[in-house]
Each structure stands twice: as C-alpha cells, then as structure tokens.
Scaffold this motif. Structure first.
Motif, PDB file in Angstrom:
ATOM      1  N   ASN C  70       0.827  -1.205   0.000  1.00  0.00           N
ATOM      2  CA  ASN C  70       0.000   0.000   0.000  1.00  0.00           C
ATOM      3  C   ASN C  70       0.856   1.247   0.000  1.00  0.00           C
ATOM      4  OD1 ASN C  70      -1.989  -1.829   0.254  1.00  0.00           O
ATOM      5  ND2 ASN C  70      -2.798  -1.090   2.195  1.00  0.00           N
ATOM      6  N   LEU C 188       2.669 -12.930  -8.608  1.00  0.00           N
ATOM      7  CA  LEU C 188       2.977 -11.795  -9.484  1.00  0.00           C
ATOM      8  C   LEU C 188       2.515 -10.481  -8.885  1.00  0.00           C
ATOM      9  CD1 LEU C 188       2.080 -13.407 -12.879  1.00  0.00           C
ATOM     10  CD2 LEU C 188       4.323 -12.590 -12.194  1.00  0.00           C
ATOM     11  N   GLU C 189       1.702 -10.566  -7.847  1.00  0.00           N
ATOM     12  CA  GLU C 189       1.219  -9.321  -7.242  1.00  0.00           C
ATOM     13  C   GLU C 189       2.396  -8.540  -6.686  1.00  0.00           C
ATOM     14  OE1 GLU C 189      -1.776  -9.697  -4.179  1.00  0.00           O
ATOM     15  OE2 GLU C 189      -1.321  -7.653  -3.574  1.00  0.00           O
ATOM     16  N   ASN C 192       8.662  -9.994  -5.406  1.00  0.00           N
ATOM     17  CA  ASN C 192       9.910  -9.953  -4.655  1.00  0.00           C
ATOM     18  C   ASN C 192      10.580 -11.302  -4.533  1.00  0.00           C
ATOM     19  OD1 ASN C 192       9.798  -7.286  -4.163  1.00  0.00           O
ATOM     20  ND2 ASN C 192       8.777  -7.467  -2.183  1.00  0.00           N
ATOM     21  N   PHE C 243       2.906 -20.481  -7.554  1.00  0.00           N
ATOM     22  CA  PHE C 243       2.662 -19.331  -8.425  1.00  0.00           C
ATOM     23  C   PHE C 243       1.745 -18.276  -7.821  1.00  0.00           C
ATOM     24  CE2 PHE C 243       3.399 -22.266 -12.307  1.00  0.00           C
ATOM     25  CZ  PHE C 243       4.718 -22.382 -11.921  1.00  0.00           C
ATOM     26  N   ALA C 244       0.981 -18.624  -6.799  1.00  0.00           N
ATOM     27  CA  ALA C 244       0.123 -17.613  -6.186  1.00  0.00           C
ATOM     28  C   ALA C 244       0.629 -17.275  -4.797  1.00  0.00           C
ATOM     29  CB  ALA C 244      -1.323 -18.104  -6.124  1.00  0.00           C
ATOM     30  N   LYS C 246       2.581 -15.743  -1.699  1.00  0.00           N
ATOM     31  CA  LYS C 246       3.218 -14.471  -1.371  1.00  0.00           C
ATOM     32  C   LYS C 246       4.188 -14.686  -0.225  1.00  0.00           C
ATOM     33  CE  LYS C 246      -1.019 -12.150  -2.596  1.00  0.00           C
ATOM     34  NZ  LYS C 246      -2.055 -11.214  -2.257  1.00  0.00           N
ATOM     35  N   GLU C 247       4.968 -13.644   0.025  1.00  0.00           N
ATOM     36  CA  GLU C 247       5.951 -13.751   1.092  1.00  0.00           C
ATOM     37  C   GLU C 247       5.279 -14.130   2.416  1.00  0.00           C
ATOM     38  OE1 GLU C 247       8.408 -10.324   1.438  1.00  0.00           O
ATOM     39  OE2 GLU C 247       9.777 -11.283   2.831  1.00  0.00           O
ATOM     40  N   GLU C 380      10.956  -3.407 -10.015  1.00  0.00           N
ATOM     41  CA  GLU C 380       9.887  -4.351  -9.722  1.00  0.00           C
ATOM     42  C   GLU C 380       9.379  -5.006 -10.995  1.00  0.00           C
ATOM     43  OE1 GLU C 380       6.162  -4.125  -6.804  1.00  0.00           O
ATOM     44  OE2 GLU C 380       5.790  -3.647  -8.891  1.00  0.00           O
ATOM     45  N   GLU C 381       9.324  -4.229 -12.063  1.00  0.00           N
ATOM     46  CA  GLU C 381       8.858  -4.783 -13.326  1.00  0.00           C
ATOM     47  C   GLU C 381       9.860  -5.820 -13.855  1.00  0.00           C
ATOM     48  OE1 GLU C 381       6.030  -4.576 -14.506  1.00  0.00           O
ATOM     49  OE2 GLU C 381       6.277  -5.446 -16.497  1.00  0.00           O
ATOM     50  N   ARG C 384       9.104  -8.868 -12.156  1.00  0.00           N
ATOM     51  CA  ARG C 384       7.851  -9.454 -12.629  1.00  0.00           C
ATOM     52  C   ARG C 384       8.063 -10.164 -13.963  1.00  0.00           C
ATOM     53  NH1 ARG C 384       4.200  -5.502 -11.483  1.00  0.00           N
ATOM     54  NH2 ARG C 384       3.563  -6.576  -9.597  1.00  0.00           N
ATOM     55  N   VAL C 388       7.475 -14.200 -14.558  1.00  0.00           N
ATOM     56  CA  VAL C 388       6.630 -14.841 -15.566  1.00  0.00           C
ATOM     57  C   VAL C 388       7.416 -15.930 -16.303  1.00  0.00           C
ATOM     58  CG1 VAL C 388       5.433 -14.458 -17.750  1.00  0.00           C
ATOM     59  CG2 VAL C 388       5.104 -12.866 -15.868  1.00  0.00           C
TER      60      VAL C 388
END
Lengths: 310, 283, 415
Positions: C70, C188-189, C192, C243-244, C246-247, C380-381, C384, C388
């Motif tokens: 955020n 992918l959200e 990191n 793949f989904a 998160k940390e 960050e990109e 990402r 992928v």
C-alpha cells in the motif's frame, strides 16, 4: 442554479427558486443541475486527462511529453499480453454474467416456489444474499484461504476421492482463471437473485393459470411465461453487470495478481501494472481508453435496450 | 386412481429435489462465510491446522477483543459509517431530483444528460485514478471526508438515478399533475406526493448506495492517507502486513464490517425488492 | 439541493477555520511515509519520533504508515501528482524511477548545507551523480531451518552447498504428511520472490546477473540456478501453490511446520517467535554451488530513506534523515528491528536482540551484501518479467536457458 445559490438561502432566494420551478422549461434543468454539475466537476477533467495522456509519449514522467497520436495504442495492440488480457477479460465477464443469470435465476425460482414453508423462505432469502455484503478485499482473502492447496476445498475433494492430488486452484495456469471466475460468480449472483425474485412476484398469476389451462407443464410455463416476463430485467442487469465485471480490479489483483504467467491478466490489471509498476502512464491511459471504449459500446446496447422496454 | 398417486409421487419428488437444490444453494452461498466466521474465532496457528477443521478446538475471542480495544480500529468503523451514511443521504436526494426531471419532463438536453449519466458509470474507476488524485489534491480535499464523499457520490449516482427514474416511471403522472392543477409547484408535487409514494425506490437506492460506499477500496486507499481517515476495507487490508497476515483479525473485522450491512438489508428488505425491480425494468 | 448547498457552506467554513488554526502556529509539520511502523513493536517508531520532536522544537512529525504494498502505491501516486510526503521511506528497487521522475530530491546539496558526514553511511544509493537514498536498516536473507523437522528427517548438518540442500529437502519432503523441503513464493502481485528466493542463490555463490551495469541473465550462473530450482520443483520438494504464493504465505508455512527450510529476512525472527513460540529454528547462509569457497553474497533488503523533491521543508526533512542515521539513534532502531545498521559506526545492542542475531552477524561478516536490483530502473517490473518466465519454466513450457534468454531480451529493452 447559479442564481439561486448566489442568494442567501433566505426567503427571497427560495421564492425565486419556486418561481423558476414553475416554468416547465427551466425546471428540469434545475432538477438535474446537482448531479450533472457534480459529473462535470469531478469526471470531466480526469477523463480528458486520461485521453490526453493516451496520445502523449511519456505523460507525467517527461517534463514536456510529445504528442504521438495513436502510437501508444499501436504499441499495446502489438503486445501479446494485452491482447491476451482482452481475451481473459471477455471470458471472465461473459462467464460471470452467464452464471450469474443461471444461479441467480435458479435461486430466485426455488425461493419463489409455493412448496416451501414461508418462514424458511424468508430465512433463506437473507442467507442467500450474504455474499453480496462483502467487500472485494475480504472475498479475495477468504477464497485464497479456502482454495489454498492445503485448504478445505482440496481436503473435502480428496476425502470424497474426486481429486487425488492437491489442486493449485489459483496458482496453476489451467485452473486460475476458472477459479477466479467461480469466485466472482459467488460474489455477484445475489444482485440478480434479488431483482429476479421481485420480478417473479410481479408476474401476474393469471398468466400461469392461462398457461396451465392450455396444458403447459412447469417446464413450458417457465419457458413461455416466466422467462419472457423476466427478460427485460435479465437483459438490463446483465448488460450493467457485464460493464461492471469488465472493470473488476481488487478481486483479481489480490487473488492472482494476473498470474500465473499471464493466465489471469485482465485489462484492469494490465492498466494498473503499466502505471504502478512500469510507470508508463501513457500506456496505462491507452489501455484505459480501450477498456472505456468497450464499456461504452456495451452502454450503447444498454440504452437501446432501455428504449425498447419503454 | 393410479394416475393421481403417480402425480402425487411426482410432486413429492419435485419437492424433495427442490429441498436438495435449496440445500446445495445454501452450502454454495454460505460455506465460505461460515468458514470465515469460525476462522475469526481461531488462533492464528490453528487456522493452518491440517487437515482443516471448521470448528476451532479452542474458541478465542482474542481477535474481536483486539479490535474493540484499539481505538484506531474502531475509528475505521466510525469513518465508514460516516462516509457511507452521508453519501447515501446525498445521493438519494440528488438522484431523486434528477430522476424526477428524467421521468416527468421532456427537455431539449434530456438525451445528452441521460447519456452522460449512463456513460459515467461505464468509466472504469481504475483508469481515472491518477488524474483524479491530482485533482483532489488541487481542490485541497485530499485526505478528508469530502474527497471520499464526493467521489462515492459520482460513482453511485449513475445507477441510483437509473433506479430512481425507473421507480418514478411506475408512478402514474396524474398524481403530481393533480397538484399542479391545484396551483402547486412541481417542487411541492415532488415532496408531498412523489416522495411518500417512492419509499421502495428510495430504500433500494439507499441500500445500493450504502453497500457500494461501505465496500469501496481503491479510492479509499489512494484518496486518504492518515489513519484517522481510513475506512473498514482499508483497515482490513492494513492487517495484511508485508510479512504476515493477521488472519483471525481480518476475518473478525470483515464479520463486524458486514454486520451493519446485514442489519440494514434486513430492515430494508421488503421495500428493497420492489424498488430494485421497478428500477431495472423501467430505468 | 439545499442539502448539497449547506454541506458546501460547511466545507468552506471548515476550510477557513483550518486556515486560521494553521496560521496561528509557526510550527513545521513533517510527513514521513514508510512501511516500517507496522513491522516494529507497537509505538517504537513513534517513540523515536517523539525524541526527535523533543530535540527539535518547532518540528512535528506525522507518520503515514501502511503495509509495504500500500505504501508503495501511495508513493507512486504521490510522486505522479507531486504530493509526496516530506520524508519518504524507500526501497532500493524504487529509487531509480522516483529519482528520474524528479519525485525525490538529490541529497547532496542538503548534505553539504548541513555538514552531515556521509562517510558514516554504509552505502549511499546514487542515480547518476545525485545521492538519493540512505539505508537506515538492512535485513539480510539467510536460510531459516526448522531444527525439529531436520532432526526428525535425519539431517544433522546445516546444508552449505546446493547438493546438501537438495538432499536435506528430499529427506524433509513427505507429501503424505504435507511436509516439504523448501518454499518458493512467486506471486505476481509482488514479485519480490525473484529477488529474495531465486536470485539470492546466484549471489550466494559470488555470481552476478549483471555485467557492466547491463543485464547478463543468460550467464551460466543464472541458468544453473534456474535449473537447480526447476529440478527441485520437478521432484516435488517445493510446497505446492508456488505461483500464487506471497511472502506472507511463505512465512506462515514455515511457522506452521509445513516446510523445513526457507530463504527469508532476518526481520521475521520476532514475527516467527510470536506466531509459534515453540518453533525450534536456526539460520545459515544461503548455500553456494558445490565447491565454492569464496565470499558469499548475502541478499538483503533495506529500509531506505530520502526526501521528497516537492517538500517545502527540505531542511527540516533532512534533519529527520540525519537523526535516523545518527550513530545512537540508528543503533537503537536497528536493535529493535533485528537489522544491520545504516550507520557504519552504530553498534547494535546484541544483548536485547534475538540470540540468532549474533549468528546472523557472523554470516554477515563472512560475506558481503548483495542485491543487484537496488538502483535498477523499473526494478519491480524486471522481477515481474523474470517471474513470468520462471513460472513458464516450472510449468514445463520452456527450459531454463530459454527462460533466461527471454528475460534477458525483456530486460535489455527496459534498461
């Protein structure tokens, strides 16, 4: 409006306003003035800005961006990920709408049946509506928990021997978009159910009586009386729902983030990532404009439909 | 005789199927919510117990306690009530006025205005975020209730106007024309005659508006920044730290956050149904 | 209509009132946006701010706090519209873009005006000639191990190379018991995971993904690392749902004993203890390729700090920056956070820190800090894009070399 507000809200001002309201010509403008001015005040600038950004090269980032006509649009349409995103958005929206109709209608029909005791009916009517009350953040969170490979859905399916391995619902590129669509169906059907339920109660009884005198069974009654009667409601919510669903962002972002790979990449996700991750505000705006144009074309159908109903 | 009993048997079968259908529907609709509710009563470690269990081994109200004992978290609720309440009130009034014009008058700009109203709801909010944000800052209302209230009004008004127009279209025009004939103004006709008859339409609009304003996330996140201005959905997401999810507290907060909506719906239910249908049929 | 009018009236009245109140105080109000407050014990950061205010009468600090993701969004929006808070918490991955946008200020003029000693700063993050970020606290990423699970599985030495790691992972994995060797979050959200859980293996063997500041993803070290990860994935040693994930999910699985090992930030020690007080865990350096004896690169993440280019109180803002970087304050802050100090002279208080922290300091002293994403454009990109491709590799659509080649191609256009 300007005249009325310029005066203190005293008796004179109100008197004038009343006098003005008398005139048939001016009155409607005064009535729509608050909403229309709010739209102009708050929507006009951002919309124009987005359109302008989409025609610039490096909006916001560069001190004096160049005007490049439709280069940004050419660029996004040559990006296979964006084209995929359009496909996913359409699949997600169309499937959601279809199943919203099916689920919403079946629930409405079941609840409307005479065979069920009244009190049960009213309790169920409330329970069935519950998914509607939750915000997208929480819907994403709860379904991530439930559809986790170690979550309860897999545990149940495995206990029933429906699957024999832990399905990675949100993290396999084969299942992710379907899982997401399922969640969206769950979250969105109550609007249909409520509206159709009310619609069902508005269908005149004698239509059914006439049909059953003609020897129509329940199935034919459904097809020839209920559905035609509900059609205008179904079409108008379906169109609105389609427009709304195409724009869904928080749900997708918080469950899959557009992944795995690009399996759940939607136009809204593409826009967000272009702006917030790549800082390409021009590209983001171009993609936003495309989404907007698709929404607008649906609006065209909506307006045509509304006219036909009237 | 035989046919009757077959008919009866079939009828019983239909009833049975119906109950099965309803039960299946109930599971579909409520299972995730039941799961959420019990999760809010578990401790964070028990949430990940394997195999997953629906009922907590130890019921703990620690998540609820930590919400109720934290004034910052209670403030989220206050903010949400205030914003959603004001938005609902203003939207209903403004939408009612516009709907009255659309339903009762023919005027030259009617079509363009109508188009404007409908097309504003097709604007994907996410696309406007950045210029909108800049504008809110320029108005000097960033991080205030005004920013949220005005924004939500813009988002809720289009559908609210559609609903209200639809509802007003179901009311016969003779009613308000009678007032005009008696020498009253359209203003009096609206408040004295139309409004009292429009309760279902108003309630439907109000519930819809409140729901949307209460649940909005993206703009609530970007248009506010201080803890004092955060709403419930943001509050829930704040419990998702960078490193850990406060699962039970998130669940508890969403249970608490949806209770007011449930109560509102229960109260408004009867009118709501009528209002919704009229709105979507003749909007 | 009348209602609307009266709220507008009320609004202008409120505004006028706010203006008069604002005018009466000659106080500077600094806004400090960061994601640190929620990660520290309650009230800790506020306490430090109170001390700062006490020492600098006339300056008040408002903390704008939120979770990492955020906060990042708010900083991006703030940067795009020129409304960034005066003092900005920064991740090394953002610096390049924010500096290029002109959203954060070059600290050099502020440094020379205030006489601040830059030599005390562990690593100033620069873009071109400008200095944009000071690291306040740095968190290294060792491998966390669940000692009880290891013991149960019959592993008695800490793995120090990849073969030993795979071996340990194999012994730990028991799908029936729902227990796995390693966990890899690739959501992918927030991608990191590429930095912390994938590239960390490259750096740990002293290798690099860059060459002369340009992408060099197709080198043997990177491809070898990808192959190593793929072999573990294919063998089922990694807990499902990669793949989904998160940390947060990664930490949660470790806390609940579902995975035996994870690469993770030292910052999580407190959290893990809090979540599961009975968990018996240890840490070790990220294993290197077999036979490697050189110094190991330690992946790290920083809480960086910078000043907004739009701030009207840059001087006061820099006072706060200097305060947080000063020896004693910095030492105090990093001791609470279980981090390494941004001030080279600061001595964190090992007594109040966690016991494992001493061990981490040993690892730290034997290696060097490595995070090649810091300071890169659209970092960050980049993660990402690579994410992928790595997902594609793990799904079996492409080989490690192909994934690396595709990443390389995308990175080259981004640089």
């Amino acid at each position: 409006m300007a005249f009325a507000t310029a005066q203190s809200p005293g008796a004179i001002g109100r008197g004038m306003a009343y006098a003005l309201l008398h005139r048939r010509k001016l009155a409607p403008y005064l009535y729509v003035a608050p909403s229309v001015s709010l739209f102009f005040l708050l929507m006009l600038y951002p919309m124009v800005a987005v359109f302008r950004y989409s025609l610039l090269d490096g909006a916001i980032l560069k001190p004096s961006p160049k005007f490049v006509w439709f280069d940004n649009f050419l660029q996004i349409f040559s990006d296979p990920v964006f084209v995929q995103a359009i496909g996913h958005t359409l699949y997600f929206s169309i499937m959601s709408v279809i199943f919203h109709i099916i689920v919403g209608l079946s629930f409405a029909l079941m609840l409307n049946s005479d065979r069920i005791a009244r009190p049960l009916q009213s309790i169920l009517r409330v329970l069935y509506i519950l998914p509607w009350l939750f915000t997208a953040v929480i819907i994403a969170i709860i379904w991530r928990l439930i559809l986790d490979p170690n979550g309860v859905i897999n545990a149940i399916l495995m206990a029933l021997h429906i699957v024999d391995f832990k399905v990675e619902w949100f993290s396999s590129s084969r299942t992710a978009i379907h899982a997401l669509t399922f969640v969206n169906i769950w979250a969105g059907y109550p609007l249909y159910m409520v509206t159709l339920l009310a619609g069902l109660q508005g269908i005149p009884r004698d239509l059914y009586e006439a049909a059953s005198i003609d020897g129509a069974g329940p199935v034919r009654q459904l097809l020839h009386v209920t559905l035609p009667q509900l059609k205008p409601i179904i079409v108008s919510i379906a169109l609105l729902d389609f427009i709304w669903t195409m724009q869904v962002f928080p749900l997708v972002w918080m469950t899959t983030g557009g992944g795995p790979i690009h399996a759940t990449e939607m136009m809204s996700i593409y826009t967000y990532k272009a702006a917030f991750s790549r800082f390409q505000f021009s590209i983001a705006s171009a993609s936003a404009v495309v989404l907007f144009i698709i929404s607008m074309s649906m609006t065209y159908f909506y307006i045509k439909h509304q006219k036909a109903v009237r | 005789m035989a046919t009757v009993s077959r008919f009866e048997r079939r009828s019983r079968l239909v009833t049975l199927l119906l109950y099965c259908g309803l039960a299946a529907g109930l599971v579909f609709a409520c299972f995730p919510i039941v799961w959420m509710f019990f999760t809010s009563l578990k401790s964070n470690t028990e949430i990940f117990a394997l195999p997953p269990r629906i009922l907590p081994k130890v019921f703990t109200f620690e998540a609820y306690a930590s919400i109720f004992s934290d004034t910052a978290k209670l403030r989220f609720f206050l903010n949400s009530y205030l914003v959603a309440g004001v938005v609902t009130l203003l939207t209903v009034v403004v939408a009612l006025l516009a709907a009255y014009a659309f339903s009762r008058y023919e005027f030259r700009l009617k079509k363009p205005f109508n188009l404007l109203v409908i097309s504003t709801q097709t604007v994907p909010p996410i696309t406007l975020l950045i210029p909108y944000f800049g504008m809110v800052v320029a108005f000097g209302i960033f991080d205030t209730y005004y920013a949220l209230i005005l924004t939500y009004m813009v988002f809720t008004l289009p559908y609210a106007i559609l609903l209200m127009t639809g509802y007003l279209n179901t009311l016969p025009k003779d009613l308000d024309e009678a007032v005009l004939v008696d020498g009253g103004t359209s203003w009096t006709a609206l408040w004295r005659v139309i409004v009292p008859l429009s309760v279902p339409g108003i309630v439907a609009t109000a519930v819809y508006t409140f729901l949307l304003a209460w649940n909005e996330f993206l703009f609530a996140l970007t248009l506010t920044k201080s803890m004092d201005m955060r709403t419930v959905p943001i509050g829930i997401s704040l419990l998702m730290g960078q490193h850990a999810f406060e699962w039970n507290e998130m669940m508890a907060m969403s249970v608490l956050g949806s209770l007011p909506l449930l109560i509102l719906y229960l109260i408004a239910q009867r009118y709501f149904l009528v209002g919704m249908t009229a709105g979507s049929m003749k909007g | 209509m009348r209602l609307l009018k009266s709220t507008l009236l009320a609004k202008s009245a409120a505004l006028a009132l706010a203006l008069t109140i604002g005018g009466a105080h000659a106080e500077t109000n600094l806004e400090f946006i960061q994601w640190w407050e929620p990660e520290l014990p309650a009230g800790a950061l506020r306490g430090i701010m109170d001390d700062f205010e006490a020492q600098n009468p006339g300056i008040k600090v408002t903390l704008i706090s939120g979770p990492y993701a955020n906060t990042r969004d708010q900083i991006v929006v703030g940067a795009a519209s020129g409304t960034l808070s005066d003092v900005v918490g920064l991740d090394g991955a953002w610096v390049n873009d924010l500096a290029k946008q002109g959203a954060i200020a070059d600290l050099n003029p502020l440094i020379s005006a205030s006489g601040f000693d830059v030599n005390e700063v562990a690593a100033v993050i620069k873009v071109g000639d400008g200095s944009y970020m000071f690291p306040v606290a740095s968190f290294v990423y060792p491998v966390f191990m669940n000692l009880d699970l290891l013991k149960e599985a019959g592993v008695d030495t800490m793995p120090s190379n990849r073969t030993e790691f795979v071996d340990a992972a194999r012994k730990l994995t028991s799908a029936d018991k729902n227990q796995y060797g390693w966990v890899l979050p690739l959501s992918l959200e927030s991608p990191n995971g590429i930095q912390n859980d994938v590239m960390s293996w490259v750096w740990a063997s002293g290798d690099s993904m860059l060459k002369d500041g340009k992408p060099d993803v197709t080198n043997e070290a990177v491809v070898g690392t990808l192959e190593f990860i793929k072999s573990m994935y294919d063998e089922g040693l990694i807990s499902p749902g990669t793949f989904a994930k998160k940390e947060q999910d990664k930490v949660e699985e470790f806390v609940n004993g579902r995975v035996g090992m994870m690469v993770d930030s030292l910052a999580h020690i407190n959290l893990i203890r809090e979540r599961n007080p009975d968990l018996n865990f240890g840490i070790t350096a990220v294993p290197a390729v077999d036979g490697y004896t050189g110094k190991r690169g330690l992946p790290y993440a920083s809480w960086g700090i910078g000043v907004s280019a739009n701030s009207e109180h840059k001087e006061e803002a820099f006072k706060l920056v200097s305060y947080l970087m000063s020896k004693d304050v910095n030492a105090k802050l990093v001791s609470i956070a279980n981090a390494f100090p941004g001030n080279v002279n600061a001595k964190p208080d090992f007594v109040t820190s966690d016991a494992l922290f001493g061990k981490a300091f040993e690892i730290f002293q034997e290696g060097y800090l490595a995070n090649e994403f810091v300071g890169l454009p659209v970092a960050e990109e980049l993660m990402r894009q690579m994410d992928v491709e790595v997902q594609g590799m793990l799904e079996g659509n492409q080989s490690a070399a192909e994934a690396a080649a595709k990443t390389q191609a995308q990175w080259e256009t981004a640089f």
